[in-house]
Design an enzyme around this catalytic site. Structure first.
Site, PDB file in Angstrom:
ATOM      1  N   ASP A 224      -7.258   1.458   4.032  1.00 52.98           N
ATOM      2  CA  ASP A 224      -8.241   0.749   4.975  1.00 52.98           C
ATOM      3  C   ASP A 224      -9.624   0.724   4.944  1.00 52.98           C
ATOM      4  O   ASP A 224     -10.433   0.690   5.857  1.00 52.98           O
ATOM      5  CB  ASP A 224      -7.791   1.594   6.449  1.00 52.98           C
ATOM      6  CG  ASP A 224      -6.567   1.593   6.652  1.00 52.98           C
ATOM      7  OD1 ASP A 224      -5.685   0.763   6.342  1.00 52.98           O
ATOM      8  OD2 ASP A 224      -6.037   2.650   7.587  1.00 52.98           O
TER       9      ASP A 224
ATOM     10  N   HIS B 141      -5.030  -6.259   6.404  1.00 49.29           N
ATOM     11  CA  HIS B 141      -6.129  -5.508   5.711  1.00 49.29           C
ATOM     12  C   HIS B 141      -7.487  -6.472   5.260  1.00 49.29           C
ATOM     13  O   HIS B 141      -7.462  -7.543   5.363  1.00 49.29           O
ATOM     14  CB  HIS B 141      -5.656  -4.802   4.603  1.00 49.29           C
ATOM     15  CG  HIS B 141      -4.480  -3.697   4.888  1.00 49.29           C
ATOM     16  ND1 HIS B 141      -5.067  -2.143   4.717  1.00 49.29           N
ATOM     17  CD2 HIS B 141      -3.398  -3.455   5.719  1.00 49.29           C
ATOM     18  CE1 HIS B 141      -4.193  -1.600   5.426  1.00 49.29           C
ATOM     19  NE2 HIS B 141      -3.310  -2.337   5.868  1.00 49.29           N
TER      20      HIS B 141
ATOM     21  N   SER C  42      -4.158  -1.357   0.091  1.00 48.30           N
ATOM     22  CA  SER C  42      -3.203  -2.395   0.760  1.00 48.30           C
ATOM     23  C   SER C  42      -3.590  -3.584   1.078  1.00 48.30           C
ATOM     24  O   SER C  42      -4.855  -3.927   1.324  1.00 48.30           O
ATOM     25  CB  SER C  42      -2.953  -1.543   2.334  1.00 48.30           C
ATOM     26  OG  SER C  42      -2.013  -2.725   2.760  1.00 48.30           O
TER      27      SER C  42
ATOM     28  N   GLY D 182       0.756  -1.181   0.169  1.00 54.67           N
ATOM     29  CA  GLY D 182       0.078  -0.025   0.166  1.00 54.67           C
ATOM     30  C   GLY D 182       0.754   1.256   0.008  1.00 54.67           C
ATOM     31  O   GLY D 182       0.458   2.514  -0.762  1.00 54.67           O
TER      32      GLY D 182
ATOM     33  N   ASN E 242      11.062  -0.012  -9.538  1.00 54.68           N
ATOM     34  CA  ASN E 242      10.314  -1.215  -9.865  1.00 54.68           C
ATOM     35  C   ASN E 242       9.452  -1.626  -8.671  1.00 54.68           C
ATOM     36  O   ASN E 242      10.190  -1.824  -7.393  1.00 54.68           O
ATOM     37  CB  ASN E 242      11.523  -2.232  -9.907  1.00 54.68           C
ATOM     38  CG  ASN E 242      10.830  -3.534 -10.055  1.00 54.68           C
ATOM     39  OD1 ASN E 242       9.530  -3.918 -10.201  1.00 54.68           O
ATOM     40  ND2 ASN E 242      11.783  -4.756 -10.204  1.00 54.68           N
TER      41      ASN E 242
HETATM   42  C1  LIG Z   1      -3.952   4.569   5.615  1.00 51.18           C
HETATM   43  C2  LIG Z   1      -2.814   3.632   5.205  1.00 51.18           C
HETATM   44  N1  LIG Z   1      -2.266   4.148   4.258  1.00 51.18           N
HETATM   45  C3  LIG Z   1      -1.211   3.218   3.614  1.00 51.18           C
HETATM   46  C4  LIG Z   1      -0.805   2.128   4.192  1.00 51.18           C
HETATM   47  C5  LIG Z   1       0.467   1.276   3.820  1.00 51.18           C
HETATM   48  O1  LIG Z   1       0.184  -0.098   3.549  1.00 51.18           O
HETATM   49  P1  LIG Z   1       1.216  -1.074   3.244  1.00 51.18           P
HETATM   50  O2  LIG Z   1       1.466  -1.533   4.904  1.00 51.18           O
HETATM   51  O3  LIG Z   1       0.695  -2.118   2.515  1.00 51.18           O
HETATM   52  O4  LIG Z   1       2.521  -0.670   3.185  1.00 51.18           O
HETATM   53  C6  LIG Z   1      -1.602   1.738   5.506  1.00 51.18           C
HETATM   54  C7  LIG Z   1      -1.099   0.773   6.303  1.00 51.18           C
HETATM   55  O5  LIG Z   1      -1.868   0.086   6.955  1.00 51.18           O
HETATM   56  C8  LIG Z   1      -2.464   2.574   5.842  1.00 51.18           C
HETATM   57  O6  LIG Z   1      -3.270   2.266   7.083  1.00 51.18           O
END
Ligand SMILES: Cc1ncc(COP(=O)(O)O)c(C=O)c1O
Length: 450
Positions: free
Chosen positions: A196, A222, A217, A88, A290
């Site tokens: 989220d 999630h 994400s 994410g 990448n």
């Molecule tokens: C609102 C939000 N954005 C971005 C992310 C980042 O996702 P990831 O952990 O897959 O990098 C999160 C992670 O929980 C999040 O809660």
């Protein structure tokens, strides 16, 4: 694939199903002993079979499962395109970075441009702004929705403002009507961080279809998981091309990994100052990354996506049961409320401890954790108080009072589909026991008596 290989594959997948039932039986819930996490993978034998199926292909990089996942994900969200990435955070980085493409001409984000976001958020919602040489402008959030305080957007906007990047906090959609009107009126890009909020609805439409770009994400916490994974959705073909270029090393060519010359013009182009016919596969139009995911990740996501409607329903029901169960504790806690016009696909159940409550957050969370109930804070709280942000160039609108309050007093508990009715009943019971137990321990501490 030959018959023998096909037969063996079928046997292996049958065995994997058998293995998964034996290896991951449903365990009984034992109060005080079984831990109740805030989130976690919810998976079954089909997910493991899908993972093994992709492994047996041994394609390894982005492949057939990624293509299937992108198609189904776009369809679910209601966007024209989904671009799969490895997290994410990568999705957020990719979404914002692609807006710096010179191909967008005067609409391209340039170093020094300002991007409005909230101070109380997840770090990697904000970080791509800084990483791209742009300036974050922090506005406050409001309670009980935990989302952007929309009134502050006009105040935050200057000639330098070019984009708005906001997350739907814990699955609760922000006021999309007013935010989308604001960005339209001012000609700003809008990125919805839906990491989220997969499946949340606003005025009957899925979040992730209101902005120019939206991010998701698939980390185990999630709504669906592929271990590490994420994606960016858009309905604009031009942005899709930019996303793919920035994701895939910055290249100009659009052939999928492992495939060549789909355009039938690989060696026949004149691009910029490159020698005529320079291999299009090695022609770069952006300073890219990448950020691709592997096909094993995609295979798990592809299978998980089929279960998503059930997961969302379970999250909503768990949220409602907890809301009803904690209703009589509203004197201690500010209860969460969904944004009017929305049906959230909740990520967690947020609570803010009222000033009048006879216990502090650390004591309460200690009590809950002692009783095996996991809790989380609202990410980084007011991010500008975090060490990493101390020296960044930024602007702040308002005194960020609510972000500070949330940093001091808020936390959340799980609503994920892995929670069972006995677990939720136990959580509710422990919340009811907490005030008395904490008052008693406070009194003991004051008198010094055990
Ligand atoms: C609102 C939000 N954005 C971005 C992310 C980042 O996702 P990831 O952990 O897959 O990098 C999160 C992670 O929980 C999040 O809660």
């Amino acid at each position: 694939m030959g018959n023998e290989a096909q037969n063996l594959r079928e046997q292996i997948l049958r065995l994997v199903g058998q293995y998964s039932r034996a290896a991951f039986p449903v365990a009984d819930f034992l109060p005080e002993s079984t831990s109740i996490p805030v989130a976690g993978r919810c998976f079954d034998e089909a997910d493991i079979q899908s993972l093994v199926d992709a492994s047996l292909d041994f394609w390894l990089t982005t492949g057939r499962y990624a293509a299937d996942f992108e198609r189904d994900m776009a369809r679910f969200v209601g966007a024209a395109h989904a671009v799969l990435v490895n997290s994410g955070s990568s999705a957020n980085l990719l979404a914002l970075s692609c807006l710096t493409s010179p191909k967008l001409k005067e609409r391209a984000l340039k170093a020094g441009d300002e991007v409005i976001t909230v101070a109380a958020g997840f770090p990697t919602t904000v970080n791509p702004i800084i990483q791209n040489g742009l300036v974050p402008v922090f506005v406050d959030i409001s309670l009980p929705g935990y989302n952007v305080s929309v009134e502050q957007l006009e105040q935050a906007c200057t000639r330098k403002t070019k984009a708005v990047v906001l997350a739907h906090t814990l699955g609760n959609p922000f006021d999309l009507k007013r935010v989308a009107k604001f960005t339209k009126d001012h000609g700003l890009w809008l990125i919805e961080d839906c990491c989220d909020a997969l499946g949340s609805l606003y005025q009957g439409r899925r979040v992730g279809t209101f902005g120019d770009l939206s991010t998701f994400s698939f980390y185990p916490a999630h709504h669906i998981t592929m271990g590490e994974g994420g994606c960016v959705c858009t309905s604009q073909e031009e942005l899709r091309r930019l996303l793919e270029s920035f994701r895939d090393w910055g290249r100009d060519c659009r052939c999928a990994p492992g495939h060549d010359n789909h355009c039938k013009n690989r060696f026949g182009r004149q691009l910029g100052e490159l020698p005529f016919g320079y291999d299009h596969k090695y022609t770069y139009s952006h300073i890219g990354y990448n950020l691709k995911a592997t096909d094993m990740q995609a295979a798990v996501g592809f299978s998980q996506l089929k279960k998503l409607p059930g997961f969302i329903e379970a999250r909503r029901q768990n949220f409602e049961t907890i809301r009803l169960g904690l209703e009589d504790l509203a004197g201690y806690f500010l209860m969460p409320e969904e944004t009017p016009g929305s049906v959230p696909s909740w990520f967690g159940f947020p609570l803010t401890i009222r000033d009048e409550a006879p216990f502090g957050r650390n004591e309460l969370l200690g009590f809950l954790e002692e009783h095996r109930i996991a809790t989380r804070l609202l990410f980084g709280g007011n991010l500008i108080r975090q060490p990493a942000y101390r020296n960044i160039e930024h602007r702040v609108v308002s005194n960020l009072e609510v972000s500070d309050r949330v940093m001091m007093k808020a936390f959340w508990i799980g609503v994920h589909p892995g929670l069972t009715a006995p677990m939720i009943d136990y959580m509710i019971e422990m919340f009811h026991r907490a005030p008395e137990a904490l008052e008693a321990s406070d009194a003991r501490a004051k008198t010094g008596k055990p």
